[in-house]
Motif scaffolding. Sequence first.
Motif, short mmCIF file in Angstrom:
data_model
loop_
_atom_site.label_atom_id
_atom_site.label_comp_id
_atom_site.label_asym_id
_atom_site.label_seq_id
_atom_site.Cartn_x
_atom_site.Cartn_y
_atom_site.Cartn_z
N LEU A 199 0.81 -1.23 0.00
CA LEU A 199 0.00 0.00 0.00
C LEU A 199 0.84 1.27 0.00
N SER A 200 2.15 1.14 -0.12
CA SER A 200 3.01 2.32 0.00
C SER A 200 2.70 3.38 -1.07
N PHE A 201 2.18 2.96 -2.23
CA PHE A 201 1.88 3.92 -3.29
C PHE A 201 0.74 4.87 -2.90
N LEU A 202 0.00 4.53 -1.84
CA LEU A 202 -1.10 5.38 -1.40
C LEU A 202 -0.69 6.43 -0.36
N LYS A 203 0.52 6.33 0.16
CA LYS A 203 0.90 7.19 1.28
C LYS A 203 0.72 8.68 0.98
N THR A 204 1.14 9.11 -0.21
CA THR A 204 1.05 10.54 -0.54
C THR A 204 -0.40 11.00 -0.69
N LEU A 205 -1.30 10.05 -0.93
CA LEU A 205 -2.71 10.40 -1.10
C LEU A 205 -3.29 11.03 0.16
N TYR A 206 -2.78 10.62 1.32
CA TYR A 206 -3.38 11.03 2.58
C TYR A 206 -2.74 12.27 3.20
N GLN A 207 -1.98 13.00 2.43
CA GLN A 207 -1.26 14.15 2.97
C GLN A 207 -2.08 15.44 2.93
N ARG A 208 -3.33 15.37 2.52
CA ARG A 208 -4.20 16.54 2.47
C ARG A 208 -5.19 16.51 3.64
N PRO A 209 -5.62 17.68 4.08
CA PRO A 209 -6.62 17.71 5.16
C PRO A 209 -8.01 17.26 4.69
N GLY A 210 -8.27 17.34 3.38
CA GLY A 210 -9.59 16.93 2.87
C GLY A 210 -10.63 18.03 3.04
N PRO A 211 -11.89 17.73 2.74
CA PRO A 211 -12.43 16.42 2.39
C PRO A 211 -12.00 15.97 0.99
N TYR A 212 -12.20 14.66 0.75
CA TYR A 212 -11.79 14.04 -0.51
C TYR A 212 -13.01 13.71 -1.37
N ALA A 213 -12.90 14.05 -2.63
CA ALA A 213 -13.89 13.58 -3.61
C ALA A 213 -13.32 12.33 -4.27
N SER A 214 -14.12 11.27 -4.30
CA SER A 214 -13.71 10.01 -4.94
C SER A 214 -14.62 9.77 -6.13
N VAL A 215 -14.03 9.65 -7.32
CA VAL A 215 -14.82 9.53 -8.54
C VAL A 215 -14.44 8.25 -9.28
#
Length: 367
Positions: A3-19
């Motif tokens: 799952l290491s490729f996802l680490k940078t995805l979580y560096q934002r405060p959000g909220p997140y839109a998932s499409v």
Amino acid sequence: MDLSFLKTLYQRPGPYASVYADLSRTTEDASKAVELRWRALRADLEEQGTPGDTLRAIEQTIDEELARRRSEGLVLFAADGEVVYLERLEEPPAASQATLAPLPDVLPYLAQRGERFPHLLAVVDRRGGAIDCVTADGRRHHIDVQGDEDYPIRKTKAGDWNQSRFQRSSENVWKVNAKKVAREIDRMADMCGAEAIVIAGDTRARTAVMDEVSEHVLAHTVETDKNTTVDDPDLESELQRVLELKTTERIMTVAERFDRELANGERAVEGLPATAKAVREGRVETLLLDDDLDANARLWVGPHPAHIATTAEELRDEFGVSDPREVKADAALVRAAAATDGELVVLPSNGSPAQHVHVGAVLRFTA
């Protein structure tokens, strides 16, 4: 699944839109149908209160993709006015949807993405060979290997003058060329970390190469007599079959270990509360999730991946999180596992060797 490729995805405060956008064009009015599907997703995002800058970033990305027609589907996650992760799909997503939440809704994507084993495909002949190798992160490397010797390649017919000498020469040429191809297969397999290897070509050429490759390569190799090119669709189908078998083998291995550890009452946990506690403590080696996990299953999270609990009160009292957020359980678990270098196995709801498991984990150590 690493799952290491996802680490940078979580560096934002959000909220997140998932499409998850279906961009397939299978009907006469395909362009119009695609446009209507995107409008419906956009309306869903607006209704959920997606910030304007994030919505504009998504719309720009979708418009570019529609103009270039590069894929059958698109998965993207956006936050704070930017698309922070995007992947083009070779086929439409299982379900077209768009959601806004404190964390990205990644499980449907991970279930469709599946395990990605680094792999190698080689087509060999008596003159050399062609080798394709793909790393775990999808980078592709290709080389053509030209043998050092090319005459005589074919044995002479019975009765030809000096027949035995030419036959011996042909066999020596094959061996010399096979050694060179085998060295390159070993090198490429090591470079890509190949866990699945398919070697194709005529029987004599394959046999000569297989006699020269390393024991490691030999242990991961499947042979096929398809004498073709590395981009042949039939050969690609054979490679996909091998990769699917590797995925099944991986799931069965983890499921068997999970059952064994759980029965021994040691390094495994089952159920949402126990799994949330283990992943919070950084003890999860492999997270197991049903690909159809109950959408109503919820956990509470804070800004840090370790802020994960079954109740908001637990986060407030034990971690001092002032503003806990309720999210889908799988989204919280995947974020925490990725942050602590845990792996993920997505269990197919149909035909899984661990059908009784909906959420659980194999642990690095006991509490």
